[in-house]
Motif scaffolding. Sequence first.
Motif, short mmCIF file in Angstrom:
data_model
loop_
_atom_site.label_atom_id
_atom_site.label_comp_id
_atom_site.label_asym_id
_atom_site.label_seq_id
_atom_site.Cartn_x
_atom_site.Cartn_y
_atom_site.Cartn_z
N ILE A 32 1.07 -1.32 0.18
CA ILE A 32 0.09 -0.07 0.18
C ILE A 32 0.87 1.44 0.40
N VAL A 33 2.09 1.37 0.23
CA VAL A 33 2.91 2.60 0.54
C VAL A 33 3.24 3.03 -0.10
N PHE A 34 4.20 1.54 -1.05
CA PHE A 34 4.29 2.04 -2.79
C PHE A 34 3.34 2.27 -3.70
N ILE A 35 1.86 1.96 -3.44
CA ILE A 35 1.01 2.42 -4.53
C ILE A 35 0.39 3.71 -4.33
N TRP A 36 0.43 4.15 -2.69
CA TRP A 36 -0.35 5.17 -2.61
C TRP A 36 1.19 7.05 -2.59
#
Length: 361
Positions: A32-36
């Motif tokens: 999620i961190v990379f996607i956000w």
Amino acid sequence: CAMGMEENMEESIDLSSHRKKYAIGLALIVAIVFIWIFSSELIQYIFLNQEYHHPLFLTFFSNTLFSVYLTGFVFCSSWRKASTPELVNDGDDPMIHSTELGDRDVQWEWKRVAKISLMYCPVWLIANACFNASLGLTSVASSTILSTTSSFFTLVFGVCFKIETFTFGKLLAIIMCVGGVSMISVVDNGDTGTKPMLGDILAILGAISCGIYSILIVKLIPNEKAVPMPMFFGFVGLFNLLLFWPVLVVFHYLNIEPFELPSLTIIGMLALNGVFGTVLSDLLWGFAVLLTSPLITTLGISLTIPLALVVDIFLNDKHFVGAYFVGSVLVVLGFFVVNVSTREREVRFWKYMKKKLGLND
């Protein structure tokens, strides 16, 4: 003896299963961190480079894409056949806590899932609208850092609803977090050419809303098996489409956000952001909350802080003063302290200090 061995074996299996779920939850948080971060950069590009600053429309568009999950009714017969399990207290009360339902794996009827999605939708929309609006007014790093203070608000609301426990370690973490946020906001206020303070305020409002819906999802959903997360978010998207389009009309006529038909290029970017930055990442977020906890998930999202700084430095050629980095470190340390702070550890610490100071009874 045989019975004792069986009980120990069951406890070992339960512990192993819990650790596996927790590990999966942490892996989802990293994804999620990379996607956000990708989504934040894309949104800022749409707002600034493409000069299409329409945060409410972007939020409405992205959240509506959730409704694609409702195609599950065509492919998943279990969605159509599921029934609502009996509740311990009031069968019509969707706000019953998961512990009151037990660890039942009976899938809920779609009408009940739709009911809790309707309760969840407004808070979700407000949180996403505030965050998206902040991206066009301040840097990605500032918006991301301030938004991660949602862990502080998650703790506050969690204590109020008796989902989280309060400790002095967590209070120390809150002080560190607030100090770091204050430093970042003061630095941003010195920027020119945009509205950084307004962007910071919107990011914090989004963080408060995030804290609310992080606790709300635990209050509404007993476990990931009882309520299929794709169905839940699918209904969120449907209600977003049906109920919140009048807000766009009102904002248009009040000249708060005049509607502008996007070009095909911008529509493509909005769709890309919606699919990855909302439809996929928020589904993963929902699973992560249920597999770990609201506080752990919001703490884990703090990993976006150093990554956002790196992205802004190398991709956007931004330069930050030392106070910015100090504030970021304080925020990260605050989140770390919250993560390791438990009542048991605090009790052991005070017992140790009493012993050292000779204050034992």
